[in-house]
Design an enzyme around this catalytic site. Structure first.
Site, short mmCIF file in Angstrom:
data_model
loop_
_atom_site.label_atom_id
_atom_site.label_comp_id
_atom_site.label_asym_id
_atom_site.label_seq_id
_atom_site.Cartn_x
_atom_site.Cartn_y
_atom_site.Cartn_z
N GLY A 1 26.99 17.85 0.58
CA GLY A 1 28.50 18.83 1.00
C GLY A 1 29.37 18.81 0.18
O GLY A 1 29.72 17.93 -0.76
N HIS B 1 26.60 22.39 3.41
CA HIS B 1 27.74 23.03 3.73
C HIS B 1 28.90 22.72 2.81
O HIS B 1 29.18 21.80 1.97
CB HIS B 1 28.24 22.39 5.11
CG HIS B 1 28.45 20.86 5.04
ND1 HIS B 1 29.64 20.32 4.45
CD2 HIS B 1 27.65 19.90 5.28
CE1 HIS B 1 29.65 18.95 4.59
NE2 HIS B 1 28.34 18.69 5.35
N ASP B 2 29.57 24.07 2.65
CA ASP B 2 30.91 24.09 1.94
C ASP B 2 30.74 23.73 0.17
O ASP B 2 31.43 23.55 -0.41
CB ASP B 2 31.96 22.98 2.18
CG ASP B 2 31.95 22.92 3.86
OD1 ASP B 2 32.78 24.26 4.19
OD2 ASP B 2 31.97 22.09 4.53
#
Length: 261
Positions: free
Chosen positions: A138, A120-121
């Site tokens: 992340g 994520h991200d």
């Protein structure tokens, strides 16, 4: 060009000549650009946008919820993928989180080999290569033309600069400046990625300037701050050295260091 066993949500938007293989699931809020081919047994969750002429091989998970305990199901986060990427078998690329900017991005012309994970991200640039089992935690940033060899692991919030090279099984817990080769657990700087720069078409003068910048930063026993001062005249002459120094000066985690001579 959608296999009859595939399940495509009515709200999904597929461009011209998109191919969807057997038993693949494409969820709501998914947009796929023209010419993209998605092979068998893939799952694509939304909100996700995939550009044109991508190739996604079997058993990939694209746009699934992030692996973050704080994530609340249904949060408005997304995944954006550019054009002409190759994503091989069993890769996973997760959407962003509200606390991390809300979006995961993968640029264009990337070569992502089997079993890789983009968390994520993360923000991955263009023309990168991820060999098998390379893994991003992340909030990681990967610059253009970076290469991650097999089994490389990158710690959360780390940055990897353009045209850098991570050797097999390297464990990255600090930022890796542009044009630098790193190896080991934990990773340390080894040299400049001369071959990668040459393949990008950089001149001998540019490569030599980056080599000098590397020596000033890593081989003269200077603190980072003093090295950046020493690098100012060289950075004024060469844009690549300027990008090198800007990357180092913006590092919040600190940069990988070199092994003692």
């Amino acid at each position: 060009m959608i296999d009859p066993t595939a399940r495509v949500h009515p709200s999904a938007r597929l461009g011209a000549d998109v191919t969807v293989g057997p038993w693949t699931i494409i969820d709501a809020n998914v947009e796929i650009g023209a010419g993209t081919r998605i092979d068998a047994h893939c799952i694509i969750r939304g909100p996700t946008r995939i550009g044109c002429d991508n190739r996604i091989f079997p058993f990939c998970s694209i746009g699934e919820d992030p692996q973050d305990k704080k994530f609340v199901a249904g949060s408005p986060t997304r995944l954006e993928i550019g054009d002409r990427n190759t994503i091989r078998e069993y890769c996973s690329i997760n959407r962003g989180t509200p606390g991390g900017g809300g979006v995961t991005t993968l640029g264009s012309d990337n070569w992502i080999m089997a079993y890789c994970h983009v968390a994520h991200d993360c923000h991955v640039g263009n023309h990168t290569i991820f060999a098998n089992n390379a893994t991003l935690a992340g909030h990681v940033e990967i610059g253009d033309y970076a290469i991650l060899a097999g089994f490389v692991g990158v710690h959360q919030f780390c940055r990897v600069g353009e045209s850098s090279f991570m050797a097999i099984s390297a464990v990255i817990v600090k930022d890796v400046p542009p044009f630098v080769m790193a190896e080991g657990n934990t990773a340390r700087a080894r040299a400049i990625n001369r071959e990668g720069m040459r393949r990008r078409g950089m001149s001998t003068d540019v490569i030599e300037a980056v080599r000098r910048a590397y020596k000033i930063l890593y081989r003269q026993g200077l603190t980072v701050d003093k090295a950046l001062v020493e690098l100012k005249p060289l950075a004024a002459q060469f844009a690549e050295v300027q990008r090198f120094t800007e990357f180092v000066s913006r590092s919040e985690r600190g940069i990988v260091r070199c092994r003692p001579q």
